[in-house]
Design a protein around this motif. Structure first.
Motif, mmCIF file in Angstrom:
data_model
loop_
_atom_site.group_PDB
_atom_site.id
_atom_site.type_symbol
_atom_site.label_atom_id
_atom_site.label_comp_id
_atom_site.label_asym_id
_atom_site.label_seq_id
_atom_site.Cartn_x
_atom_site.Cartn_y
_atom_site.Cartn_z
ATOM 1 N N SER A 196 41.763 41.656 42.233
ATOM 2 C CA SER A 196 40.961 42.120 43.370
ATOM 3 C C SER A 196 39.470 42.174 43.029
ATOM 4 C CB SER A 196 41.445 43.483 43.848
ATOM 5 O OG SER A 196 41.160 44.474 42.879
ATOM 6 N N THR A 197 39.122 41.956 41.781
ATOM 7 C CA THR A 197 37.716 41.969 41.389
ATOM 8 C C THR A 197 37.270 40.639 40.781
ATOM 9 O OG1 THR A 197 38.295 42.923 39.242
ATOM 10 C CG2 THR A 197 37.682 44.465 41.014
ATOM 11 N N SER A 198 38.086 39.584 40.907
ATOM 12 C CA SER A 198 37.702 38.298 40.322
ATOM 13 C C SER A 198 38.333 37.133 41.077
ATOM 14 C CB SER A 198 38.125 38.241 38.852
ATOM 15 O OG SER A 198 39.526 38.324 38.730
ATOM 16 N N PHE A 199 37.727 35.954 40.888
ATOM 17 C CA PHE A 199 38.296 34.708 41.400
ATOM 18 C C PHE A 199 37.889 33.590 40.454
ATOM 19 C CE2 PHE A 199 34.299 35.415 43.581
ATOM 20 C CZ PHE A 199 33.660 34.184 43.536
ATOM 21 N N VAL A 200 38.547 32.442 40.569
ATOM 22 C CA VAL A 200 38.397 31.367 39.595
ATOM 23 C C VAL A 200 37.815 30.116 40.241
ATOM 24 C CG1 VAL A 200 39.665 29.820 38.043
ATOM 25 C CG2 VAL A 200 40.376 32.199 38.265
ATOM 26 N N LEU A 201 36.861 29.492 39.570
ATOM 27 C CA LEU A 201 36.408 28.144 39.898
ATOM 28 C C LEU A 201 37.254 27.207 39.045
ATOM 29 C CD1 LEU A 201 34.383 26.067 41.109
ATOM 30 C CD2 LEU A 201 32.986 26.468 39.064
ATOM 31 N N PHE A 202 37.853 26.183 39.680
ATOM 32 C CA PHE A 202 38.723 25.287 38.924
ATOM 33 C C PHE A 202 38.495 23.831 39.292
ATOM 34 C CE2 PHE A 202 41.190 25.951 42.774
ATOM 35 C CZ PHE A 202 41.902 24.786 42.969
ATOM 36 N N PRO B 52 30.710 41.658 41.961
ATOM 37 C CA PRO B 52 29.791 42.649 41.393
ATOM 38 C C PRO B 52 29.789 43.999 42.107
ATOM 39 C CG PRO B 52 28.580 41.100 42.754
ATOM 40 C CD PRO B 52 30.020 40.628 42.740
ATOM 41 N N ARG B 53 29.187 44.966 41.442
ATOM 42 C CA ARG B 53 28.833 46.291 41.988
ATOM 43 C C ARG B 53 30.010 47.076 42.562
ATOM 44 N NH1 ARG B 53 24.750 43.205 44.824
ATOM 45 N NH2 ARG B 53 23.092 42.800 43.353
ATOM 46 N N GLU B 54 31.143 47.003 41.916
ATOM 47 C CA GLU B 54 32.342 47.740 42.326
ATOM 48 C C GLU B 54 32.888 47.331 43.689
ATOM 49 O OE1 GLU B 54 32.212 51.974 41.624
ATOM 50 O OE2 GLU B 54 30.764 51.690 40.006
ATOM 51 N N ASN B 55 32.411 46.203 44.219
ATOM 52 C CA ASN B 55 33.017 45.648 45.425
ATOM 53 C C ASN B 55 34.353 45.040 45.033
ATOM 54 O OD1 ASN B 55 30.766 46.092 47.289
ATOM 55 N ND2 ASN B 55 29.691 44.626 45.997
ATOM 56 N N LYS B 56 35.219 44.815 46.009
ATOM 57 C CA LYS B 56 36.552 44.265 45.732
ATOM 58 C C LYS B 56 36.950 43.251 46.789
ATOM 59 C CE LYS B 56 38.341 48.249 43.336
ATOM 60 N NZ LYS B 56 39.411 49.202 43.177
ATOM 61 N N ILE B 57 37.871 42.407 46.416
ATOM 62 C CA ILE B 57 38.516 41.530 47.384
ATOM 63 C C ILE B 57 39.626 42.369 48.015
ATOM 64 C CG2 ILE B 57 39.831 39.414 47.729
ATOM 65 C CD1 ILE B 57 38.438 38.391 45.102
ATOM 66 N N GLU B 58 39.442 42.741 49.264
ATOM 67 C CA GLU B 58 40.421 43.600 49.937
ATOM 68 C C GLU B 58 41.697 42.829 50.255
ATOM 69 O OE1 GLU B 58 40.483 46.875 53.475
ATOM 70 O OE2 GLU B 58 39.381 45.026 53.864
ATOM 71 N N LYS B 59 41.522 41.597 50.767
ATOM 72 C CA LYS B 59 42.673 40.755 51.046
ATOM 73 C C LYS B 59 42.214 39.323 51.259
ATOM 74 C CE LYS B 59 42.998 41.399 56.074
ATOM 75 N NZ LYS B 59 43.920 41.724 57.168
ATOM 76 N N HIS C 72 40.611 33.058 55.103
ATOM 77 C CA HIS C 72 39.501 33.993 54.996
ATOM 78 C C HIS C 72 39.760 34.994 53.886
ATOM 79 C CE1 HIS C 72 41.607 37.088 57.433
ATOM 80 N NE2 HIS C 72 41.997 36.074 58.171
ATOM 81 N N ILE C 73 38.654 35.400 53.288
ATOM 82 C CA ILE C 73 38.674 36.347 52.181
ATOM 83 C C ILE C 73 37.833 37.531 52.625
ATOM 84 C CG2 ILE C 73 38.100 36.746 49.754
ATOM 85 C CD1 ILE C 73 38.359 33.208 51.029
ATOM 86 N N ARG C 74 38.429 38.711 52.575
ATOM 87 C CA ARG C 74 37.733 39.921 53.042
ATOM 88 C C ARG C 74 37.347 40.770 51.834
ATOM 89 N NH1 ARG C 74 39.757 43.976 57.784
ATOM 90 N NH2 ARG C 74 38.186 45.560 57.439
ATOM 91 N N PHE C 75 36.068 41.108 51.755
ATOM 92 C CA PHE C 75 35.533 41.936 50.687
ATOM 93 C C PHE C 75 35.257 43.336 51.228
ATOM 94 C CE2 PHE C 75 34.540 37.592 49.663
ATOM 95 C CZ PHE C 75 34.780 37.508 48.308
#
Length: 146
Positions: free
Chosen positions: A18-24, A63-70, A122-125
């Protein structure tokens, strides 16, 4: 460094995800991320092990304690939504671009054998204060921030 590979981003269900994603880089051409990642592997965040995990290029931390909610993918025909938080077994979302084609390829663990399953994702932060924002990607390649 691989010119003929598609490039994309990978989102995965889980607490640390929930706090990271990957470039591949889709080096094997199967239109999805094959690999492992985490914050304790190498300087890029990618697992430095077996050759099968070499599609990971870099792990990005939100960053900054934000998260990927869903993250969600919207089905092409029914326009129903499949998300990683709504009880469906959605485990990952891959958004891939294979040049020179401007269209996006949208894949999840539920789209195996059904390449045209999704029309958009869609990605919700969410911020620590509860403020939300959303990035939407259509299968036509359009990217918008809402």
């Amino acid at each position: 460094t691989v010119f003929d590979a598609g490039y994309g981003i990978h989102f995965e269900k889980g607490d640390s995800a929930s706090t990271s994603f990957v470039l591949f880089a889709d080096k094997d051409g199967d239109e999805k991320f094959n690999g492992a990642f985490g914050t304790v592997y190498d300087k890029t965040g990618c697992f430095a092990g077996a050759e099968a995990t070499k599609e990971c290029l870099q792990v990005f931390l939100v960053p900054r304690e934000n998260k990927i909610e869903k993250f969600c993918a919207v089905r092409a025909i029914s326009e129903s939504e499949e998300c990683n938080t709504d009880g469906t077994p959605l485990v990952f979302l891959d958004i891939l671009f294979h040049r020179p084609d401007p269209d996006a390829i949208l894949r999840t663990n539920l789209s195996v054998g059904d390449p045209g399953r999704y029309q958009r994702a869609h990605i919700r932060f969410i911020s620590p204060q509860g403020v939300t924002g959303q990035v939407e990607v259509g299968n036509t390649g359009q990217i918008s921030v809402k």
